[in-house]
Design a protein around this motif. Structure first.
Motif, short mmCIF file in Angstrom:
data_model
loop_
_atom_site.label_atom_id
_atom_site.label_comp_id
_atom_site.label_asym_id
_atom_site.label_seq_id
_atom_site.Cartn_x
_atom_site.Cartn_y
_atom_site.Cartn_z
N TYR A 77 69.59 69.89 -26.40
CA TYR A 77 70.49 68.96 -25.60
C TYR A 77 70.90 67.97 -26.68
N GLU A 78 70.33 67.32 -27.60
CA GLU A 78 70.60 66.14 -28.48
C GLU A 78 71.59 67.04 -29.44
N MET A 79 71.32 68.20 -29.80
CA MET A 79 72.12 68.59 -30.99
C MET A 79 73.67 69.03 -30.07
N ARG A 80 73.53 69.47 -29.06
CA ARG A 80 74.86 69.76 -28.27
C ARG A 80 75.82 68.51 -28.41
N ARG A 81 74.93 67.39 -28.01
CA ARG A 81 75.81 65.86 -28.04
C ARG A 81 76.19 65.64 -29.21
N CYS A 82 75.57 66.11 -30.42
CA CYS A 82 76.10 65.96 -31.73
C CYS A 82 77.06 66.96 -32.23
N ASP A 83 77.63 67.68 -31.33
CA ASP A 83 78.67 68.79 -31.73
C ASP A 83 78.06 69.66 -32.58
N SER A 84 76.76 70.23 -32.54
CA SER A 84 76.15 71.21 -33.51
C SER A 84 76.82 72.58 -33.42
N LEU A 85 77.11 73.02 -34.54
CA LEU A 85 77.63 74.30 -34.64
C LEU A 85 76.77 75.52 -34.29
N ILE A 86 75.41 75.40 -34.40
CA ILE A 86 74.34 76.21 -34.19
C ILE A 86 74.12 76.44 -32.61
N MET A 87 74.45 75.23 -32.01
CA MET A 87 74.15 75.19 -30.48
C MET A 87 75.39 76.14 -29.85
N ALA A 88 76.89 75.68 -30.51
CA ALA A 88 77.90 76.16 -30.10
C ALA A 88 77.81 77.78 -30.00
N ALA A 89 77.55 78.03 -31.35
CA ALA A 89 77.53 79.65 -31.68
C ALA A 89 76.38 80.52 -30.70
#
Ligand SMILES: Cc1cc2nc3c(=O)[nH]c(=O)nc-3n(C[C@H](O)[C@H](O)[C@H](O)COP(=O)(O)OP(=O)(O)OC[C@H]3O[C@@H](n4cnc5c(N)ncnc54)[C@H](O)[C@@H]3O)c2cc1C
Length: 446
Positions: A77-89
């Motif tokens: 959740y936190e990484m998505r909030r920071c626009d994480s590339l890994i989470m988007a991929a």
């Protein structure tokens, strides 16, 4: 110089760090040895199978996606909030896996690579780097299987004899799952002013049954490439010691001498000791209990230890080749090498464990470097968030002496105040983290 930052290693951490920097307009050189020509040092680690960036070397799961009751789900959740590339991929590559976030590993890696390739100002260079750069902002994200020459250079800079070794992992138990009506706090011979260990007493019958369980228990086999790695006596798995004789453990990690059980006034037949593993005192490691037993076997057998019958494990034991720094001593709070602050470390080499944790530390290293380059003050993520708890653990809060790779877990977080009933505690951790993250995000979204 044609770049602002040099990132070495295009795995989970290096790819995420590169993304965070490039999308802020900074120029990045991302060096990855896989896919390089032979003359440029091209090689694969013993675990990597492809030349793709952010390859998942083993499982295809990024573990639980439950951001209300699970620490790794909260980290997602936190990484998505920071626009994480890994989470988007991962979202693009997702495959069905219940409440876990599992991915098609080829699609995942291709998504990461395509997004990075499309970023202006980001050069992906297929080359192996053999020495720590002497100048220029650098992020080392070469992972647990860092190529040998660079590992040697890091070892020389940090004073470590060797960074590639069998990583002897002992299980870690949540303090509030230990039955203190059975165990007691004491140091051997009552040395020092403090009672530093939790002691679990065993009588002779309990010890003999436990010993037999260790010898018979199902073990994990070494991978072929692991067989060449040096093996240290000090890291001997507990079941290997048990095989050497029925009393070997009673003269080793289960030694009872100097430990008077307050209920009997005598030394028990054997003792299992647990030592505090973090400053908060929420997680405790089983001293000398590094093991290759299969995970289910560990849970079953270790719950036969008096006082650990309801034990919940923050991490189970294991033994595999790994390269990581003693980060609590060597790195500052911003992941910089104290002796060479132009160099940051990110990913599993810092002693976090797992795909998601490695990517999260890469994300933080990218944000820190971006702040440094743009002259902004770095705002550390709140200690109550998953990113903040993990970062604090790596950069100073973990006990340096027993430092071992660590997954994110609620034991790293400060307990909620006022105290919350055990059943509601996970939700309390995640709700507090999300609220605190809301306050932190505006300072880093630049
Ligand atoms: C065998 C094995 C199995 C694992 N299984 C899992 C699992 O199932 N689930 C899980 O969550 N975690 C697992 N891990 C732990 C860990 O999460 C992964 O290793 C993760 O990939 C770490 O991310 P990273 O970015 O730090 O390193 P990596 O993803 O390994 O990336 C490091 C990159 O650096 C490159 N590199 C190395 N040296 C150099 C150099 N000198 N110059 C240029 N490039 C270099 C490598 O080729 C690699 O691409 C496993 C680890 C190992 C070793």
């Amino acid at each position: 110089m044609t770049h602002d930052v040099h990132i070495i290693g295009g795995g989970l951490a290096g790819s995420e760090a590169a993304w965070q920097l490039a999308r802020r307009g900074l120029r990045v050189r991302l060096s990855e040895m896989r896919g390089a020509s032979a003359g440029n040092g091209g090689e694969r680690s013993p675990a990597h199978q492809t030349d793709g960036l952010a390859e998942l070397v083993c499982s295809n799961s990024l573990r639980s996606d439950d951001d209300e009751k699970n620490a790794v789900g909260l980290l997602h959740y936190e990484m998505r909030r920071c626009d994480s590339l890994i989470m988007a991929a991962a979202a693009k590559a997702q495959v069905p896996a219940g409440s876990a976030l599992a991915v098609d590993r080829d699609v995942f890696s291709a998504e990461v690579e395509a997004a990075l390739t499309a970023q202006p100002g980001l050069d992906i260079v297929r080359e192996r780097i053999d020495r720590l750069p002497e100048a220029g902002l650098t992020i080392i994200a070469t992972g647990p299987l860092t190529a040998e020459a660079l590992a040697g250079s890091i070892g020389a800079a940090t004073g470590a004899q060797s960074l590639a070794f069998f990583d002897a992992i002992a299980p870690i138990v949540y303090r509030d799952s230990i039955d203190m009506d059975v165990c007691w706090m004491a140091s051997r011979w009552d040395k020092g002013d403090t009672k530093d260990y939790i002691n679990c007493p065993m009588d002779k019958a309990q010890y003999l049954a436990f010993h037999a369980g260790l010898v018979a228990g199902e073990k994990t086999e070494f991978k072929q490439w692991e067989a060449d790695t040096p093996y240290f006596q000090a890291c001997m798995p507990i079941e290997v010691m048990a095989e050497r004789g029925v009393d070997t453990l009673r003269f080793g990690p289960m030694k009872p001498v100097g430990l008077d059980d307050p209920r009997t006034g005598r030394w028990p037949h054997a003792v299992v000791q647990l030592r505090q593993d973090n400053k908060l005192g929420t997680i405790w490691n089983m001293v000398g209990f590094q093991t290759k037993l299969k995970h289910a076997e560990q849970v079953r057998l270790f719950r036969t230890i008096p006082g650990l019958q309801n034990a919940e494990f923050a991490r189970l034991g294991g033994l595999h080749r790994n390269t990581f720094l003693n980060s609590p001593v060597l790195l500052d709070r911003q992941l910089r090498l104290r002796s060479a602050p132009h160099i940051r470390f990110a990913g599993q080499i810092t002693g976090c464990e797992g795909y998601v944790e490695s990517a999260a530390v890469g994300l933080l290293a990218g944000l820190m470097t971006a702040a440094e380059l743009t002259g902004r003050d770095w705002q550390t993520p709140p200690r109550t968030t998953a990113m903040g708890a993990l970062l604090a653990h790596i950069t100073g809060d973990a006990e340096a002496e027993s430092y071992q790779p660590m997954n994110v877990n609620f034991g790293l977080f400060p307990p909620p105040t006022p105290e919350v009933k055990k059943k509601q505690r996970k939700e309390a951790y995640t709700a507090r983290a999300k609220a605190d993250l809301d306050l932190w995000i505006p300072g880093i979204v630049v």
